[in-house]
Scaffold this active site. Structure first.
Site, short mmCIF file in Angstrom:
data_model
loop_
_atom_site.label_atom_id
_atom_site.label_comp_id
_atom_site.label_asym_id
_atom_site.label_seq_id
_atom_site.Cartn_x
_atom_site.Cartn_y
_atom_site.Cartn_z
N ASP A 94 -6.38 -7.05 4.18
CA ASP A 94 -7.32 -6.35 3.22
C ASP A 94 -8.58 -7.65 2.99
OD1 ASP A 94 -8.90 -4.48 2.15
OD2 ASP A 94 -7.58 -4.49 0.32
N TYR A 146 1.12 -1.38 -0.29
CA TYR A 146 -0.03 0.24 -0.13
C TYR A 146 1.00 1.01 0.04
CZ TYR A 146 -3.90 -2.36 0.75
OH TYR A 146 -6.29 -3.19 0.57
N ASP A 200 -2.82 -18.11 2.27
CA ASP A 200 -3.41 -18.98 1.79
C ASP A 200 -3.66 -20.12 2.82
OD1 ASP A 200 -0.99 -20.32 1.69
OD2 ASP A 200 -0.75 -20.94 -0.55
C1 IPM Z 1 -10.67 -1.07 3.20
C2 IPM Z 1 -11.00 -0.71 2.36
C3 IPM Z 1 -9.40 -0.39 0.95
C4 IPM Z 1 -8.15 -1.33 1.23
C5 IPM Z 1 -9.90 -0.09 -0.40
C6 IPM Z 1 -10.94 1.06 -0.01
C7 IPM Z 1 -8.55 1.32 -0.65
O1 IPM Z 1 -11.31 -2.67 1.26
O2 IPM Z 1 -10.35 -0.43 4.60
O3 IPM Z 1 -10.17 -2.19 3.61
O4 IPM Z 1 -7.79 -2.10 0.25
O5 IPM Z 1 -7.51 -1.16 2.32
MN MN Z 2 -10.93 -3.61 2.19
#
Ligand code: IPM
Ligand code: MN
Length: 360
Positions: A246, A143, A222
């Protein structure tokens, strides 16, 4: 009686609709308990790009930083989903908020209300009693690593990077939480593939020596994905990196019946941010059908974690429980047993929570 200042950041899409309900719940609690809460509202995401030319302005960020807690909705707009070349994206507002407020720990509790056993596509006998707390690392990984294109744009890369310190601080929160629960910690990584995964495992292994009372299991992410569906009750606390967290928590939301049920707390060293795990859902925006329970439960987390208001927080959860027990549902958590007159929209569920709170 406590005085607190809360920033409401509804964001985009259904974020607007559900956060309005979350805020009303917080106001109701303040009235019931005699707390004095004040509010500011800020823009973030697509609406901020449109109005201010930036997905999160310095001003909005400072307003958040100077508050006691932030109740956030969601960001996103389909316009960008279908335009990979867009230079400015709503999600950048979210990432900036996470990074600049130092929100390195994202807590995602996966708890199934018994009344919703039938709402999941997983068998009730596999699900009953499942109770998992995810610690998703939130300010590192692909990220925030270096990203770009090379070979005249024909190759793309996203760097995954973690420092020992970053792994340690999220793992510490997870170990401490496990201590207050069933004393089991699963650390999910890809140490068989990634160097960051090997560092992650090394750090968690070392730390486990300080926590002899916690049973630690290292899993490949996984396998965790598979076991979550096969046997969710085997898990207590799960700690994992940003991207795995996520994906695994979207998957795990099905244990709780719907994405619309799951709240999260993003915490670090300063102001905490509380938000549903679902996104802006433009497919149902404006229809009034979004499930506001994730935002309501986010408000409950806010009261508990940022304000230390346990009783207030439990009352909010109890109100949600009572309303589910009475058979009310939004359509995402309705099943074949739900009579159509009990399937309600966002505002109606919001009103019911408020009247249920009146009675508690
Ligand atoms: C989350 C969302 C975000 C992420 C998106 C909107 C960028 O999916 O908060 O889980 O990937 O962190
Ligand atoms: Mn998410």
């Amino acid at each position: 009686m406590a005085q607190k200042h809360i920033v409401i950041a509804p964001g985009d899409g259904i974020g607007q609709e559900v956060t309005a309900v979350g805020k009303k719940v917080v106001e109701k609690i303040a009235a019931k308990f005699g707390h004095e809460f004040t509010y500011d509202e800020v823009l973030i995401g697509h609406l901020s790009i449109e109005a201010m030319g930036s997905p999160l302005t310095d001003d909005a960020l400072e307003t958040m930083r100077n508050s006691d807690a932030v109740l956030f909705g969601a960001v996103g707009h389909p316009k960008y989903d279908n335009d990979p070349t867009a230079q400015m994206r709503p999600e950048q507002g979210l990432f900036r908020m996470r990074k600049e407020l130092g929100l390195y720990a994202n807590l995602r509790p996966i708890k199934l209300f018994d009344e919703l056993l039938g709402a999941s596509s997983i068998k009730p006998e596999v699900l009953k009693g499942a109770d998992i707390l995810f610690f998703r690392e939130l300010t590192g990984d692909v990220y925030f690593g270096e990203k770009g294109r090379k070979n005249n744009g024909n190759t793309a890369y996203d760097m995954a990077e973690y420092s020992r310190y970053e792994v340690e601080r999220i793992a510490r929160k997870a170990f401490e939480a496990a201590r207050t629960r069933r004393k089991k910690l699963c650390s999910a990584d890809k140490a068989n593939v990634m160097e960051t995964g090997r560092l992650w495992r090394e750090v968690v292994q070392k730390m486990s020596l300080d926590y002899p009372d916690i049973e630690v299991e290292h899993q490949y992410a996984d396998a965790t994905a598979m076991l979550l569906i096969k046997d969710p009750r085997r898990f207590d606390v799960i700690v994992t990196a940003n991207l795995f967290g996520d994906i695994l928590t979207d998957e795990a939301s099905q244990i709780a019946g719907s994405m619309g049920m799951l709240a999260s707390a993003s915490i670090g060293d300063g102001t905490g941010v509380y938000e549903p795990i679902h996104g802006s859902a433009h497919d149902i925006t404006g229809k009034g059908v979004a499930n506001p329970i994730a935002s309501i439960l986010s408000a409950a987390l806010l009261l508990d974690i940022s304000f230390g208001m346990k009783e207030e927080s439990e009352m909010v959860i109890k109100a949600v429980d009572n309303l589910l027990k009475a058979g009310y549902r939004t359509r995402d958590i309705a099943d074949s047993q739900t009579s159509s007159d009990k399937i309600l929209g966002t505002e109606a569920i919001g009103k019911l929570v408020l009247t249920t709170l009146d009675d508690l």
